[in-house]
Design a protein around this motif. Structure first.
Motif, PDB file in Angstrom:
ATOM      1  N   GLN A  73      -2.752 -15.116 -40.652  1.00 20.66           N
ATOM      2  CA  GLN A  73      -2.499 -16.538 -40.503  1.00 20.66           C
ATOM      3  C   GLN A  73      -1.087 -16.773 -39.978  1.00 20.66           C
ATOM      4  O   GLN A  73      -0.170 -15.985 -40.197  1.00 20.66           O
ATOM      5  CB  GLN A  73      -2.679 -17.250 -41.848  1.00 20.66           C
ATOM      6  CG  GLN A  73      -4.087 -17.193 -42.403  1.00 20.66           C
ATOM      7  CD  GLN A  73      -5.096 -17.867 -41.496  1.00 20.66           C
ATOM      8  OE1 GLN A  73      -4.869 -18.980 -41.010  1.00 20.66           O
ATOM      9  NE2 GLN A  73      -6.207 -17.203 -41.259  1.00 20.66           N
TER      10      GLN A  73
ATOM     11  N   TYR B 256      -6.630 -19.528 -32.918  1.00 15.58           N
ATOM     12  CA  TYR B 256      -6.259 -20.674 -33.745  1.00 15.58           C
ATOM     13  C   TYR B 256      -6.876 -21.990 -33.280  1.00 15.58           C
ATOM     14  O   TYR B 256      -6.474 -23.062 -33.711  1.00 15.58           O
ATOM     15  CB  TYR B 256      -4.728 -20.775 -33.822  1.00 15.58           C
ATOM     16  CG  TYR B 256      -4.125 -19.543 -34.462  1.00 15.58           C
ATOM     17  CD1 TYR B 256      -4.372 -19.238 -35.800  1.00 15.58           C
ATOM     18  CD2 TYR B 256      -3.357 -18.661 -33.715  1.00 15.58           C
ATOM     19  CE1 TYR B 256      -3.839 -18.093 -36.378  1.00 15.58           C
ATOM     20  CE2 TYR B 256      -2.831 -17.512 -34.294  1.00 15.58           C
ATOM     21  CZ  TYR B 256      -3.076 -17.238 -35.629  1.00 15.58           C
ATOM     22  OH  TYR B 256      -2.556 -16.098 -36.205  1.00 15.58           O
TER      23      TYR B 256
ATOM     24  N   LYS C  97       4.558 -19.000 -32.991  1.00 11.33           N
ATOM     25  CA  LYS C  97       4.231 -19.407 -34.362  1.00 11.33           C
ATOM     26  C   LYS C  97       4.481 -20.892 -34.621  1.00 11.33           C
ATOM     27  O   LYS C  97       3.545 -21.657 -34.908  1.00 11.33           O
ATOM     28  CB  LYS C  97       5.027 -18.557 -35.346  1.00 11.33           C
ATOM     29  CG  LYS C  97       4.867 -18.974 -36.805  1.00 11.33           C
ATOM     30  CD  LYS C  97       5.727 -18.112 -37.718  1.00 11.33           C
ATOM     31  CE  LYS C  97       5.667 -18.594 -39.151  1.00 11.33           C
ATOM     32  NZ  LYS C  97       6.496 -17.765 -40.053  1.00 11.33           N
ATOM     33  N   TYR C  98       5.705 -21.337 -34.558  1.00 10.70           N
ATOM     34  CA  TYR C  98       6.019 -22.726 -34.907  1.00 10.70           C
ATOM     35  C   TYR C  98       5.585 -23.698 -33.815  1.00 10.70           C
ATOM     36  O   TYR C  98       5.353 -24.880 -34.093  1.00 10.70           O
ATOM     37  CB  TYR C  98       7.507 -22.879 -35.217  1.00 10.70           C
ATOM     38  CG  TYR C  98       7.895 -22.229 -36.530  1.00 10.70           C
ATOM     39  CD1 TYR C  98       7.350 -22.662 -37.732  1.00 10.70           C
ATOM     40  CD2 TYR C  98       8.770 -21.156 -36.564  1.00 10.70           C
ATOM     41  CE1 TYR C  98       7.678 -22.051 -38.935  1.00 10.70           C
ATOM     42  CE2 TYR C  98       9.110 -20.540 -37.756  1.00 10.70           C
ATOM     43  CZ  TYR C  98       8.565 -20.996 -38.942  1.00 10.70           C
ATOM     44  OH  TYR C  98       8.887 -20.392 -40.127  1.00 10.70           O
TER      45      TYR C  98
ATOM     46  N   THR D  94       1.097 -18.768 -40.992  1.00  8.15           N
ATOM     47  CA  THR D  94       2.075 -18.957 -42.051  1.00  8.15           C
ATOM     48  C   THR D  94       2.453 -17.656 -42.753  1.00  8.15           C
ATOM     49  O   THR D  94       3.407 -17.623 -43.520  1.00  8.15           O
ATOM     50  CB  THR D  94       1.544 -19.958 -43.098  1.00  8.15           C
ATOM     51  OG1 THR D  94       0.245 -19.547 -43.510  1.00  8.15           O
ATOM     52  CG2 THR D  94       1.466 -21.348 -42.511  1.00  8.15           C
ATOM     53  N   GLU D  95       1.692 -16.587 -42.506  1.00  7.89           N
ATOM     54  CA  GLU D  95       2.004 -15.302 -43.117  1.00  7.89           C
ATOM     55  C   GLU D  95       3.175 -14.641 -42.392  1.00  7.89           C
ATOM     56  O   GLU D  95       3.359 -14.812 -41.193  1.00  7.89           O
ATOM     57  CB  GLU D  95       0.793 -14.362 -43.053  1.00  7.89           C
ATOM     58  CG  GLU D  95      -0.378 -14.816 -43.896  1.00  7.89           C
ATOM     59  CD  GLU D  95      -1.560 -13.876 -43.762  1.00  7.89           C
ATOM     60  OE1 GLU D  95      -1.440 -12.874 -43.029  1.00  7.89           O
ATOM     61  OE2 GLU D  95      -2.599 -14.154 -44.368  1.00  7.89           O
ATOM     62  N   LYS D  96       3.951 -13.877 -43.134  1.00  9.25           N
ATOM     63  CA  LYS D  96       5.024 -13.106 -42.527  1.00  9.25           C
ATOM     64  C   LYS D  96       4.503 -11.708 -42.224  1.00  9.25           C
ATOM     65  O   LYS D  96       3.959 -11.053 -43.107  1.00  9.25           O
ATOM     66  CB  LYS D  96       6.230 -13.035 -43.464  1.00  9.25           C
ATOM     67  CG  LYS D  96       7.471 -12.467 -42.796  1.00  9.25           C
ATOM     68  CD  LYS D  96       8.681 -12.662 -43.671  1.00  9.25           C
ATOM     69  CE  LYS D  96       9.936 -12.146 -42.984  1.00  9.25           C
ATOM     70  NZ  LYS D  96      10.224 -12.823 -41.731  1.00  9.25           N
TER      71      LYS D  96
ATOM     72  N   LEU E  82       1.992 -24.389 -34.798  1.00  6.59           N
ATOM     73  CA  LEU E  82       1.975 -25.249 -35.986  1.00  6.59           C
ATOM     74  C   LEU E  82       2.363 -26.686 -35.623  1.00  6.59           C
ATOM     75  O   LEU E  82       1.785 -27.650 -36.138  1.00  6.59           O
ATOM     76  CB  LEU E  82       2.920 -24.690 -37.050  1.00  6.59           C
ATOM     77  CG  LEU E  82       2.472 -23.384 -37.713  1.00  6.59           C
ATOM     78  CD1 LEU E  82       3.574 -22.820 -38.593  1.00  6.59           C
ATOM     79  CD2 LEU E  82       1.196 -23.597 -38.531  1.00  6.59           C
TER      80      LEU E  82
END
Length: 310
Positions: A2, A82, A47-48, A4-6, A51
Motif C-alpha cells: 500500500q 491504485y 507516493k504523495y 501508506t506502507e514504508k 495520495l
C-alpha cells in the motif's frame, strides 16, 4: 504494498572487496528492490502525488517523459495498481513497433500522446496544459520525472539514518530525489549527486527551487559531480558497459547504463584517485531504473554493446 506502507529496504555492504580503498566503508541501499514495476526512487516520487490525486478526487493522471522513460513505466504501473486512468505525453514521434518501455506502459492502460520536441519544451506552459485538459479531461498533473514538492517530501524517507555516513551518493536527473535526501540529511553528511546529463550545473538551480519549495531553505551541503556523463544522457561506451557487467558478476547487483552505472563507475574512479579519506563511510542509493536496460541493448546492438540481464 500500500502507498501508506514504508518499504523494507535492503542495504548491501561491498567495501570488503574494494582493495584500492582500504579503510573506507561502502554500503549500497537497494531501492531497486522496493517494487517490481514501481521501482526505486519512482515509488517514493509517486507516493504523495497519488495520495494527493485521490484526496482531490481525480480519477486520471497525466505526466510526461521520453520514449524509454523510467517515470512513464512506473507511473503506468502505479496507475493500474491504485485505480487511476493515465495519460503519458511522450517526447518525440511515434515509432512502431513500440519499444519495451512503451509497450509495458500501454499494457498497463496508459494512453500515449506524442508531442514533437519543440512543443514538448513548453510542457509546463499554462496554454499547453490547458490544451491537454481539453483533449483528455481533468487530470492530476505529475511533472516529468515526478519531481515536485510532494516528491521531495517522500524522498526525505529514503535514507533513514544519514548520520551513519560521511557521504551519501545518488543519481540526479530532475533533482527530486537528491532534494529529499538533502532535506533529510540536514548537513549531517555531504550529499554527492551524479549527473546523468552533459552540462549538469543547471541542476543546482532545480534542486534549490525544490528545497525552497519544500522547506524554504537552500543548502550548501551537496555537490553535483558532472564529469562522468559519458557523452550525455543515455550515452555510453564499452568501458562503462564492461564496468556494469563486471560489477554485476562480482557483487551480484544489477546497474543500469543511464543512471546507476555511471554513478558507481564515477564513485569507483573517485575512490581510486583519493577523493575520499581513510575511515569515510559512504552510502550509495541505488535508484532502480533497470527496465531501461532492454531499450539500451536494443539501441546499441549495432555497436555490439550489451548489458547482461538475469
Amino acid at each position: 504494498m500500500q502507498l501508506t506502507e514504508k518499504p523494507i529496504l535492503e542495504v548491501n555492504s561491498i567495501n570488503q572487496e574494494l582493495t584500492f580503498a582500504k579503510g573506507i566503508h561502502l554500503d549500497i541501499l537497494r531501492l531497486d528492490k522496493v517494487h517490481p514495476y514501481i521501482s526505486g526512487n519512482k515509488w517514493y516520487k509517486l507516493k504523495y502525488n497519488l495520495l494527493e490525486a485521490k484526496a482531490q478526487s481525480y480519477s486520471q493522471l497525466l505526466t510526461f517523459g521520453g520514449a524509454f522513460s523510467n517515470h512513464l513505466y512506473a507511473t503506468a504501473a502505479a496507475a493500474k495498481e491504485y485505480g487511476f486512468q493515465v495519460i503519458g505525453v511522450v517526447r518525440g514521434e511515434e515509432h512502431l513497433p513500440l519499444n519495451s518501455t512503451l509497450e509495458f506502459a500501454t499494457a498497463q492502460g496508459m494512453k500515449l500522446k506524442y508531442v514533437n520536441r519543440e512543443a514538448y519544451q513548453n510542457k509546463e506552459a499554462a496554454a499547453f496544459l490547458a490544451s491537454l485538459t481539453s483533449e483528455f479531461g481533468p487530470s492530476y498533473i505529475i511533472p516529468e520525472g515526478g519531481s515536485n514538492v510532494l516528491a521531495v517530501k517522500a524522498c526525505t524517507e529514503i535514507v533513514e539514518q544519514p548520520e551513519k555516513y560521511d557521504y551519501i551518493c545518488c543519481c540526479v536527473g530532475t533533482g527530486g530525489t537528491i532534494a529529499g535526501i538533502i532535506e533529510k540529511t540536514q548537513s549531517q553528511a555531504k550529499v554527492l549527486g551524479f549527473s546523468a546529463l552533459k552540462g549538469g550545473s543547471f541542476l543546482y538551480d532545480n534542486i534549490n527551487l525544490l528545497t525552497q519549495g519544500y522547506s524554504g531553505k537552500i543548502y550548501k551541503s551537496y555537490q553535483i559531480i558532472e564529469d562522468y556523463h559519458f557523452g550525455g544522457y543515455a550515452k555510453a561506451d564499452r568501458k562503462l558497459v564492461n564496468f556494469i557487467n563486471t560489477f554485476k558478476k562480482e557483487h551480484h547487483i544489477q546497474l543500469d547504463p543511464i543512471y546507476t552505472g555511471k554513478m558507481v563507475y564515477s564513485l569507483y574512479d573517485m575512490l581510486k584517485n583519493g577523493y575520499f579519506g581513510t575511515g569515510d563511510r559512504i552510502l550509495i542509493v541505488h535508484s532502480g531504473g533497470l527496465q531501461g536496460i532492454a531499450g539500451f541493448n536494443q539501441r546499441y546492438q549495432k555497436k555490439n554493446l550489451y548489458i547482461s540481464i538475469d
